[in-house]
Design an enzyme around this catalytic site. Structure first.
Site, PDB file in Angstrom:
ATOM      1  N   CYS A  81       0.833  -1.210   0.000  1.00 29.63           N
ATOM      2  CA  CYS A  81       0.000   0.000   0.000  1.00 29.63           C
ATOM      3  C   CYS A  81       0.873   1.268   0.000  1.00 29.63           C
ATOM      4  CB  CYS A  81      -0.990  -0.041   1.153  1.00 29.63           C
ATOM      5  SG  CYS A  81      -2.382   1.069   0.887  1.00 29.63           S
ATOM      6  N   HIS A 175      -3.004  -5.331   1.799  1.00 27.78           N
ATOM      7  CA  HIS A 175      -2.275  -5.556   3.064  1.00 27.78           C
ATOM      8  C   HIS A 175      -2.344  -7.014   3.542  1.00 27.78           C
ATOM      9  CE1 HIS A 175      -1.946  -1.246   4.323  1.00 27.78           C
ATOM     10  NE2 HIS A 175      -3.039  -1.111   3.621  1.00 27.78           N
ATOM     11  N   GLU A 177      -0.492  -8.412   5.533  1.00 26.94           N
ATOM     12  CA  GLU A 177      -0.082  -8.459   6.941  1.00 26.94           C
ATOM     13  C   GLU A 177      -1.271  -8.349   7.891  1.00 26.94           C
ATOM     14  OE1 GLU A 177       0.282  -5.991   4.892  1.00 26.94           O
ATOM     15  OE2 GLU A 177       0.100  -4.037   5.861  1.00 26.94           O
TER      16      GLU A 177
HETATM   17  N1  GLN Z   1      -3.401   6.445   1.047  1.00 21.72           N
HETATM   18  C1  GLN Z   1      -2.186   6.115   1.722  1.00 21.72           C
HETATM   19  C2  GLN Z   1      -0.988   6.863   1.136  1.00 21.72           C
HETATM   20  O1  GLN Z   1      -1.126   7.692   0.302  1.00 21.72           O
HETATM   21  C3  GLN Z   1      -1.904   4.625   1.685  1.00 21.72           C
HETATM   22  C4  GLN Z   1      -2.879   3.897   2.558  1.00 21.72           C
HETATM   23  C5  GLN Z   1      -2.346   2.628   3.160  1.00 21.72           C
HETATM   24  O2  GLN Z   1      -1.150   2.367   3.215  1.00 21.72           O
HETATM   25  N2  GLN Z   1      -3.259   1.862   3.699  1.00 21.72           N
HETATM   26  O3  GLN Z   1       0.105   6.624   1.553  1.00 21.72           O
END
Ligand code: GLN
Length: 196
Positions: A81, A175, A177
């Site tokens: 992410c 994710h 994890e």
């Molecule tokens: N929107 C977040 C960002 O720009 C990422 C979100 C996440 O890691 N769950 O970093």
């Protein structure tokens, strides 16, 4: 290297969940906050969180260039992410002053899923992972807008790329994890064990 040493970049984000998933996947897992600690690891995870904050803290802690150098030099690295955003060579919808580390020849769109679909779960068919689909937890997730020729697409969700690998660098929009299913972490630990 039967038990690889894997660092989790611990500037911000869901560090603890990655440490637990890595430990349960056969690695010796440690938080990493200082450039000097990069010499002691065989692999690195960049967690989920907020990429703009991670970028700012990486600059403050003098980690931006050391991380870039280590990843460029072949350190097996996995980003989830916000971590995927950090590994993008090019970013869309980032903040103007936002830096990435790069490592994967891809264009990533930050917060791509927009407001009405900020968080959701979806079953994801993941190339290289046996035993059925992986549960994808997407939280204000990015997607991969496009990839260069050396990038392998490992998973898509509704026509958008959500998992990729380029050589020793792996990234997912979602994710693993957070799910208790450690197959993606095991795949990464195996990559580290084999030296990338
Ligand atoms: N929107 C977040 C960002 O720009 C990422 C979100 C996440 O890691 N769950 O970093």
């Amino acid at each position: 290297m039967s038990t690889p040493v894997i660092g989790v970049l611990a500037l911000q984000g869901d560090v603890r969940e990655h440490l637990a998933a890595l430990a349960e996947s056969g690695a010796s897992a440690h938080p990493v906050r200082r450039a000097g600690e990069l010499a002691e690891i065989d692999g690195l995870v960049i967690p989920g969180g907020e990429s703009t904050t991670m970028s700012k803290l990486a600059i403050t802690f003098g980690l931006l260039e050391p991380l870039r150098e280590r990843i460029r030099g072949g350190l097996p690295t996995y980003g989830t992410c916000a971590g995927m955003i950090m590994l993008a060579d090019k970013l869309l919808d980032g903040r103007d002053d936002q830096e990435t580390l790069g490592g994967i020849d891809m264009i990533v769109r930050r917060n791509a899923y927009g407001r009405q679909n900020e968080s959701f779960e979806a079953a994801v068919d993941f190339t290289g992972i046996q035993g059925g689909e992986v549960e994808g937890v997407f939280i204000r997730a990015p997607w991969v807008e496009s990839v260069g020729g050396d990038v392998e697409v490992l998973a898509t969700h509704e026509d958008h790329i959500v998992a990729v690998r380029q050589g020793h660098v792996l990234a997912t929009s979602f994710h693993p994890e957070l799910t208790g299913d450690h197959r993606v972490h095991r795949l990464f630990v195996d990559t580290v064990r084999n030296g990338g």
